[in-house]
Design a protein around this motif. Structure first.
Motif, PDB file in Angstrom:
ATOM      1  N   ALA A 150      16.828  -2.727 112.016  1.00  0.00           N
ATOM      2  CA  ALA A 150      17.744  -1.722 111.476  1.00  0.00           C
ATOM      3  C   ALA A 150      16.978  -0.528 110.918  1.00  0.00           C
ATOM      4  O   ALA A 150      17.397   0.630 111.070  1.00  0.00           O
ATOM      5  N   THR A 151      15.854  -0.791 110.262  1.00  0.00           N
ATOM      6  CA  THR A 151      15.026   0.284 109.708  1.00  0.00           C
ATOM      7  C   THR A 151      14.502   1.187 110.815  1.00  0.00           C
ATOM      8  O   THR A 151      14.538   2.425 110.700  1.00  0.00           O
ATOM      9  N   ALA A 152      14.001   0.583 111.881  1.00  0.00           N
ATOM     10  CA  ALA A 152      13.487   1.380 112.998  1.00  0.00           C
ATOM     11  C   ALA A 152      14.599   2.190 113.647  1.00  0.00           C
ATOM     12  O   ALA A 152      14.419   3.372 113.971  1.00  0.00           O
ATOM     13  N   ALA A 153      15.754   1.571 113.838  1.00  0.00           N
ATOM     14  CA  ALA A 153      16.882   2.275 114.456  1.00  0.00           C
ATOM     15  C   ALA A 153      17.308   3.471 113.612  1.00  0.00           C
ATOM     16  O   ALA A 153      17.612   4.545 114.138  1.00  0.00           O
ATOM     17  N   ALA A 154      17.323   3.296 112.297  1.00  0.00           N
ATOM     18  CA  ALA A 154      17.712   4.391 111.397  1.00  0.00           C
ATOM     19  C   ALA A 154      16.728   5.553 111.460  1.00  0.00           C
ATOM     20  O   ALA A 154      17.088   6.690 111.131  1.00  0.00           O
ATOM     21  N   SER A 155      15.498   5.278 111.885  1.00  0.00           N
ATOM     22  CA  SER A 155      14.482   6.317 112.023  1.00  0.00           C
ATOM     23  C   SER A 155      14.439   6.903 113.423  1.00  0.00           C
ATOM     24  O   SER A 155      13.549   7.714 113.732  1.00  0.00           O
ATOM     25  N   GLY A 156      15.360   6.498 114.274  1.00  0.00           N
ATOM     26  CA  GLY A 156      15.445   7.056 115.613  1.00  0.00           C
ATOM     27  C   GLY A 156      14.581   6.380 116.652  1.00  0.00           C
ATOM     28  O   GLY A 156      14.414   6.897 117.761  1.00  0.00           O
ATOM     29  N   PHE A 157      14.036   5.205 116.320  1.00  0.00           N
ATOM     30  CA  PHE A 157      13.227   4.441 117.273  1.00  0.00           C
ATOM     31  C   PHE A 157      14.089   3.425 118.009  1.00  0.00           C
ATOM     32  O   PHE A 157      15.060   2.900 117.447  1.00  0.00           O
ATOM     33  N   ARG A 158      13.731   3.126 119.230  1.00  0.00           N
ATOM     34  CA  ARG A 158      14.356   1.999 119.913  1.00  0.00           C
ATOM     35  C   ARG A 158      13.941   0.724 119.195  1.00  0.00           C
ATOM     36  O   ARG A 158      12.788   0.562 118.797  1.00  0.00           O
ATOM     37  N   SER A 159      14.887  -0.196 119.052  1.00  0.00           N
ATOM     38  CA  SER A 159      14.571  -1.451 118.372  1.00  0.00           C
ATOM     39  C   SER A 159      15.309  -2.593 119.050  1.00  0.00           C
ATOM     40  O   SER A 159      16.343  -2.389 119.694  1.00  0.00           O
ATOM     41  N   ARG A 160      14.762  -3.797 118.857  1.00  0.00           N
ATOM     42  CA  ARG A 160      15.275  -4.969 119.575  1.00  0.00           C
ATOM     43  C   ARG A 160      15.147  -6.192 118.669  1.00  0.00           C
ATOM     44  O   ARG A 160      14.062  -6.487 118.161  1.00  0.00           O
ATOM     45  N   LEU A 161      16.244  -6.898 118.486  1.00  0.00           N
ATOM     46  CA  LEU A 161      16.256  -8.108 117.660  1.00  0.00           C
ATOM     47  C   LEU A 161      15.943  -9.324 118.517  1.00  0.00           C
ATOM     48  O   LEU A 161      16.529  -9.510 119.586  1.00  0.00           O
ATOM     49  N   VAL A 162      15.028 -10.145 118.060  1.00  0.00           N
ATOM     50  CA  VAL A 162      14.679 -11.373 118.773  1.00  0.00           C
ATOM     51  C   VAL A 162      15.686 -12.458 118.400  1.00  0.00           C
ATOM     52  O   VAL A 162      15.933 -12.712 117.216  1.00  0.00           O
ATOM     53  N   VAL A 163      16.265 -13.091 119.412  1.00  0.00           N
ATOM     54  CA  VAL A 163      17.347 -14.061 119.215  1.00  0.00           C
ATOM     55  C   VAL A 163      16.873 -15.445 119.633  1.00  0.00           C
ATOM     56  O   VAL A 163      16.434 -15.641 120.776  1.00  0.00           O
ATOM     57  N   TRP A 164      16.957 -16.406 118.714  1.00  0.00           N
ATOM     58  CA  TRP A 164      16.547 -17.782 119.004  1.00  0.00           C
ATOM     59  C   TRP A 164      17.697 -18.774 118.897  1.00  0.00           C
ATOM     60  O   TRP A 164      17.477 -19.967 118.810  1.00  0.00           O
ATOM     61  N   ALA A 165      18.918 -18.299 118.876  1.00  0.00           N
ATOM     62  CA  ALA A 165      20.076 -19.193 118.826  1.00  0.00           C
ATOM     63  C   ALA A 165      21.247 -18.487 119.489  1.00  0.00           C
ATOM     64  O   ALA A 165      21.303 -17.257 119.542  1.00  0.00           O
ATOM     65  N   ASP A 166      22.187 -19.288 120.012  1.00  0.00           N
ATOM     66  CA  ASP A 166      23.346 -18.696 120.673  1.00  0.00           C
ATOM     67  C   ASP A 166      24.592 -18.724 119.783  1.00  0.00           C
ATOM     68  O   ASP A 166      25.711 -18.617 120.256  1.00  0.00           O
ATOM     69  N   TYR A 167      24.374 -18.820 118.481  1.00  0.00           N
ATOM     70  CA  TYR A 167      25.484 -18.893 117.539  1.00  0.00           C
ATOM     71  C   TYR A 167      26.100 -17.511 117.330  1.00  0.00           C
ATOM     72  O   TYR A 167      25.389 -16.532 117.075  1.00  0.00           O
ATOM     73  N   ALA A 168      27.441 -17.427 117.452  1.00  0.00           N
ATOM     74  CA  ALA A 168      28.216 -16.210 117.171  1.00  0.00           C
ATOM     75  C   ALA A 168      27.614 -14.960 117.815  1.00  0.00           C
ATOM     76  O   ALA A 168      27.331 -13.969 117.122  1.00  0.00           O
ATOM     77  N   PRO A 169      27.420 -14.959 119.124  1.00  0.00           N
ATOM     78  CA  PRO A 169      26.806 -13.782 119.756  1.00  0.00           C
ATOM     79  C   PRO A 169      27.649 -12.516 119.628  1.00  0.00           C
ATOM     80  O   PRO A 169      27.101 -11.411 119.574  1.00  0.00           O
ATOM     81  N   GLU A 170      28.973 -12.665 119.567  1.00  0.00           N
ATOM     82  CA  GLU A 170      29.827 -11.483 119.404  1.00  0.00           C
ATOM     83  C   GLU A 170      29.543 -10.781 118.080  1.00  0.00           C
ATOM     84  O   GLU A 170      29.476  -9.543 118.014  1.00  0.00           O
ATOM     85  N   ALA A 171      29.372 -11.584 117.018  1.00  0.00           N
ATOM     86  CA  ALA A 171      29.072 -11.000 115.707  1.00  0.00           C
ATOM     87  C   ALA A 171      27.696 -10.340 115.725  1.00  0.00           C
ATOM     88  O   ALA A 171      27.502  -9.259 115.147  1.00  0.00           O
ATOM     89  N   LEU A 172      26.736 -10.976 116.381  1.00  0.00           N
ATOM     90  CA  LEU A 172      25.394 -10.409 116.454  1.00  0.00           C
ATOM     91  C   LEU A 172      25.413  -9.088 117.227  1.00  0.00           C
ATOM     92  O   LEU A 172      24.797  -8.098 116.803  1.00  0.00           O
ATOM     93  N   ALA A 173      26.137  -9.071 118.338  1.00  0.00           N
ATOM     94  CA  ALA A 173      26.219  -7.850 119.138  1.00  0.00           C
ATOM     95  C   ALA A 173      26.891  -6.729 118.353  1.00  0.00           C
ATOM     96  O   ALA A 173      26.438  -5.574 118.391  1.00  0.00           O
ATOM     97  N   ALA A 174      27.949  -7.070 117.621  1.00  0.00           N
ATOM     98  CA  ALA A 174      28.650  -6.061 116.818  1.00  0.00           C
ATOM     99  C   ALA A 174      27.730  -5.505 115.736  1.00  0.00           C
ATOM    100  O   ALA A 174      27.721  -4.294 115.462  1.00  0.00           O
ATOM    101  N   TRP A 175      26.949  -6.386 115.105  1.00  0.00           N
ATOM    102  CA  TRP A 175      25.999  -5.930 114.081  1.00  0.00           C
ATOM    103  C   TRP A 175      24.978  -4.979 114.694  1.00  0.00           C
ATOM    104  O   TRP A 175      24.685  -3.919 114.137  1.00  0.00           O
ATOM    105  N   ALA A 176      24.403  -5.356 115.836  1.00  0.00           N
ATOM    106  CA  ALA A 176      23.371  -4.530 116.474  1.00  0.00           C
ATOM    107  C   ALA A 176      23.912  -3.140 116.802  1.00  0.00           C
ATOM    108  O   ALA A 176      23.262  -2.121 116.516  1.00  0.00           O
ATOM    109  N   VAL A 177      25.080  -3.093 117.388  1.00  0.00           N
ATOM    110  CA  VAL A 177      25.669  -1.799 117.753  1.00  0.00           C
ATOM    111  C   VAL A 177      25.937  -0.954 116.511  1.00  0.00           C
ATOM    112  O   VAL A 177      25.666   0.254 116.488  1.00  0.00           O
ATOM    113  N   SER A 178      26.427  -1.579 115.449  1.00  0.00           N
ATOM    114  CA  SER A 178      26.748  -0.836 114.228  1.00  0.00           C
ATOM    115  C   SER A 178      25.505  -0.267 113.551  1.00  0.00           C
ATOM    116  O   SER A 178      25.587   0.739 112.838  1.00  0.00           O
ATOM    117  N   ARG A 179      24.348  -0.879 113.768  1.00  0.00           N
ATOM    118  CA  ARG A 179      23.106  -0.417 113.148  1.00  0.00           C
ATOM    119  C   ARG A 179      22.279   0.470 114.070  1.00  0.00           C
ATOM    120  O   ARG A 179      21.233   0.946 113.686  1.00  0.00           O
TER     121      ARG A 179
END
Length: 265
Positions: A150-179
């Motif tokens: 989120a910090t990198a994204a706020a600074s205008g950098f491309r950023s990528r969250l590493v995912v190690w579980a398939d729990y609630a992917p819709e919520a994770l995707a919504a969080w990523a897009v919002s940040r």
């Protein structure tokens, strides 16, 4: 089957100690589509390329990376996979950038052991150092720590969250897009079509790793068509995938491939 871009994991750990100059030289010589390495913040706010913040796990030093200066870390020696000291020393991020072609993408994974604030400060340091230079366009900040992404994204950098579980992917995707986080890196064994569709429908880029086997790469490519795949051995993996494709295609394709190989010679 067209292979996705292959990124050298830890700068190509099949060719040398993790994130070492020797690994980097091997990956560049063999041919690679991108690089992946880990970054730790030092006590004097430098960026050291270390997979483990606990120095004894990968170097001849003890203690934690954030407790040591860059000079102290640079005097250490990297360990090989057996834990034996090598002639290679830890690199700093500016050294990597100076050695790599300007058009080659680089993923820097922020590492901080159970310390979200340290992860945030590490991401901030990367962004502050390279916000105005050409490196901004080829650096991508990745992390298990959501605050670093989120910090990198706020600074205008491309950023990528590493995912190690398939729990609630819709919520994770919504969080990523919002940040403003632009992608996820999903462990290959989680890449079901359903999970992939959630991230794709959200408009997120999808990477995976670490893949070192051609059959596994073929399956991952079929299931997810990832935007990039991290591997310890990019050149070898690409060759093995081509051989696998020829074997799978049957006798006719083998004849065609043989004719093409002969013409190339």
């Amino acid at each position: 089957m067209h292979a996705p871009p292959l990124y050298a994991h830890r700068l190509g750990r099949a060719y040398g100690p993790d994130s070492s100059a020797r690994a980097l030289a091997g990956a560049l010589a063999a041919g690679v589509d991108g690089l992946e390495t880990d970054v730790c913040l030092t006590s004097d706010a430098k960026l050291a390329l270390l997979h483990d913040p606990l120095l004894s796990l990968g170097t001849t030093l003890d203690g934690w990376a954030h407790e040591r200066t860059a000079a102290e870390i640079a005097r250490a020696r990297l360990l090989d996979r057996r834990g034996v000291p090598t002639a290679e020393r830890p690199l700093m991020l500016p050294e990597l950038l100076a050695e790599v072609p300007a058009d080659l993408p680089i993923q820097v994974e922020v590492k901080a052991h159970a310390d979200p604030d340290l992860a945030r400060r590490t991401a901030e340091t990367v962004c502050q150092r390279y916000r105005t230079g050409p490196e901004r366009h080829r650096l991508e900040v990745i992390s298990f720590h959501s605050v670093a992404c989120a910090t990198a994204a706020a600074s205008g950098f491309r950023s990528r969250l590493v995912v190690w579980a398939d729990y609630a992917p819709e919520a994770l995707a919504a969080w990523a897009v919002s940040r403003g986080v632009t992608g996820v890196s999903v462990e290959h064994f989680l890449l079901s079509p359903k999970l992939v569709s959630v991230f794709r429908l959200a408009g997120l880029s999808l990477n995976t790793g670490t893949v070192n086997n051609a059959e596994l790469l073929a399956r991952v490519t079929e299931l997810a068509s990832p935007d990039a795949v991290c591997t310890d051995r990019p050149a070898e993996l690409r060759r093995e995938l081509r051989r696998l494709e020829v074997r799978s295609a049957g006798p006719t394709m083998r004849v065609v491939a043989g004719v093409a190989a002969g013409a190339a010679r």
